[in-house]
Design a protein around this motif. Structure first.
Motif: not given
Ligand code: GTP
Ligand code: MG
Length: 546
Positions: A427-452
């Protein structure tokens, strides 16, 4: 003079149970003890079964002795008929003759004894002047000479002496001390004292004083043969002292109807004594040595490649944890690398299906590993049978080795069927995996924003106002924070993955050991235990046959 049981071990009434016990002994021992060691007992059991199934009302008495001692003369005198040829030329009688007193003709009994039909005579003339009602049930056999120059005569004598219920040894004044007769025949009947009678025939040829001396001498010889207590009498078919005492003795034997059982009891005594050494030690309390079993499991685990599977399990855990919780951008890179367990063709959750053989892609055992398995298997057998007598240690060793060739495939299947414990994603793999996704999404969102924002700046368009956190724009914070948090999380879970991998390794190790232990139990230990069980049964059966 009587033929009563003299104290011996021959418990006549229990002969049938004792023969049954001997039969159980043979059934328990036959797969584990070489047949030649059991053959005499088998002969006795078979013969007893046959004799007991035949007439118990008849008493088969053989007249046996040296040539010309007067067996045929005695036979004729007792039957009061001239049935068997009495001769001057030696030897006269070549084939056994039989005379049956009363009852039915006892033909099945005579068939079993192998007396040809034209040598069988029946005395069933009740009311006749020479009728002997007290002998009804007697089957008297006139045997050929046991010291014959004719080999066939001796064989016929030996064959019948093994079957009859009572033996009258007929000796004469000339040859009564013959060494062959005493050593090869009389002494062999020391276990059959209660069905043995010795007569000194042709006593009429001696003066009464000589007859006494001769009889005393014979008595001493007979005692030396181990036949103390058996009746020794003088007889004559033509004069004094006649046949009265012999006839009286036969009448009592016929009336008692015990001779057949006594004979069999003596036979059982003899084989039981001979067999005693085969089961004379108590079976081991701990059936199969634990230490030897552990050593066997070790050797089997090595040969079956358990260490490789255990190591692969640990690596598979790390691999899968990485795939589940690693930085999402790089996860596909991991996917490119094969799963260590799949590479061995091992299912991670175990399976009950019919598996093909060979199942896994584990490497085969090396010659050294095979040798150590062979040694461990042999040791299990040796330890189990070590304290047992005679042929049993060899039996336990060969039982242990019997399925040696089946071991590799059975181990392969057992390993493939073992649930290595990696089937479920924690179960903890799923939670950590989800948090990793969130971090990546946040970074990606920031990247897109900066790109715009960069695009607007490049095109000379007015700057988009964006939220700020302190002096940093939120977009920059998202990008850097997301990346940093992802890296940090990865670093944080690494030791946890290490701990989990260690536990997965130990769990796989324990489960594989259990599977290997089952295979060893079924293919090596169980057959050995079967031999020990048979030993116990044989020992108990022989004790009841005593
Ligand atoms: N004096 C005397 N002669 C006997 C007596 N019994 C037998 N004979 C004689 O001894 C000889 C041998 O007798 P058999 O009865 O044929 O002896 P057997 O033991 O049957 O001999 P085989 O059949 O050759 O083994 C014969 O001549 C008989 O007459 C006896 O009690 N006293
Ligand atoms: Mg004869």
């Amino acid at each position: 003079v009587s033929l009563a049981v003299r104290g011996g071990r021959s418990r006549v009434d229990s002969v049938i149970e004792r023969v049954e016990a001997l039969r159980r002994f043979l059934a328990a021992a036959q797969d584990h003890v070489p047949e030649p060691e059991l053959a005499p007992a088998r002969t006795v059991v078979d013969r007893a079964g046959q004799r007991l199934a035949l007439s118990r009302d008849h008493t088969v008495v053989a007249l046996a002795g040296t040539t010309g001692s007067g067996k045929s003369s005695l036979f004729n005198a007792l039957s009061r008929r001239r049935l068997s040829k009495v001769g001057v030329r030696r030897p006269t009688t070549g084939i056994a003759h039989a005379c049956v007193w009363g009852l039915e003709s006892a033909s099945t009994l005579l068939d079993w004894l192998g007396v040809p039909p034209n040598r069988r005579f029946l005395r069933d003339d009740p009311g006749a002047a020479d009728d002997d009602p007290a002998l009804r049930g007697l089957v008297l056999l006139d045997l050929p000479d046991l010291d014959s120059v004719e080999r066939s005569h001796r064989l016929e004598v030996d064959r019948l002496l093994a079957l009859v219920d009572l033996v009258v040894w007929v000796l004469d004044p000339q040859k009564y001390a013959d060494r062959v007769v005493h050593e090869q025949y009389l002494a062999q009947f020391r276990g059959h004292r209660d069905i043995t009678v010795v007569v000194l025939n042709q006593a009429d040829l001696l003066t009464p004083v000589d007859a006494e001396r001769c009889l005393a001498d014979l008595r001493r010889l007979v005692d030396d043969d181990g036949l103390d207590g058996v009746p020794v009498l003088a007889t004559s078919t033509v004069g004094a002292p006649g046949l009265a005492r012999l006839q009286d003795l036969l009448e009592r034997a016929v009336a008692a109807r015990q001779a057949a059982l006594r004979r069999l009891a003596g036979d059982v005594d003899a084989v039981v004594d001979d067999l005693a050494a085969l089961v004379d030690r108590a079976p081991p309390a701990d059936a199969v040595d634990r230490g030897a079993q552990r050593a066997l499991a070790d050797a089997l685990a090595q040969a079956a490649g358990v260490p490789a599977v255990v190591a692969a399990t640990r690596r598979a855990y790390v691999h899968r944890a990485g795939a589940a919780m690693g930085w999402p951008v790089l996860r596909w890179l991991r996917r490119l690398r094969p799963d260590p367990l799949r590479r061995l063709h091992l299912p991670s959750a175990g399976t009950r299906d019919n598996l093909p053989v060979p199942v896994s892609s584990l490497p085969g055992a090396t010659p050294a590993q095979r040798a150590s398995v062979g040694l461990a298997v042999r040791t299990v057998g040796e330890r189990a049978g070590g304290g047992l007598p005679g042929p049993w240690p060899a039996a336990t060793v060969s039982a242990a080795r019997r399925r040696l060739d089946d071991l590799p495939d059975a181990l392969d299947v057992a390993i493939a069927r073992t649930d290595l414990g990696l089937g479920r994603t924690p179960f903890w793999w799923r939670i950590v995996g989800a948090v990793q996704w969130l971090c990546t999404l946040a970074a990606f969102a920031g990247l897109v924003w900066l790109a715009v924002r960069y695009a607007l700046f490049a095109l000379g368009l007015p700057e988009l106002p964006g939220p700020r956190v302190g002096r940093l724009p939120l977009a920059t914070l998202l990008l850097l924070g997301g990346l940093l948090a992802g890296l940090l999380l990865g670093a944080l879970v690494r030791p946890l993955i290490g701990i989990g991998a260690g536990r997965a390794r130990r769990r796989a190790q324990a489960r594989l050991r259990a599977s290997i232990g089952e295979v060893a139990g079924e293919l090596v230990v169980e057959p050995v235990r079967t031999v020990l069980l048979a030993y116990g049964e044989a020992r108990a059966a022989l004790r009841s046959a005593r």
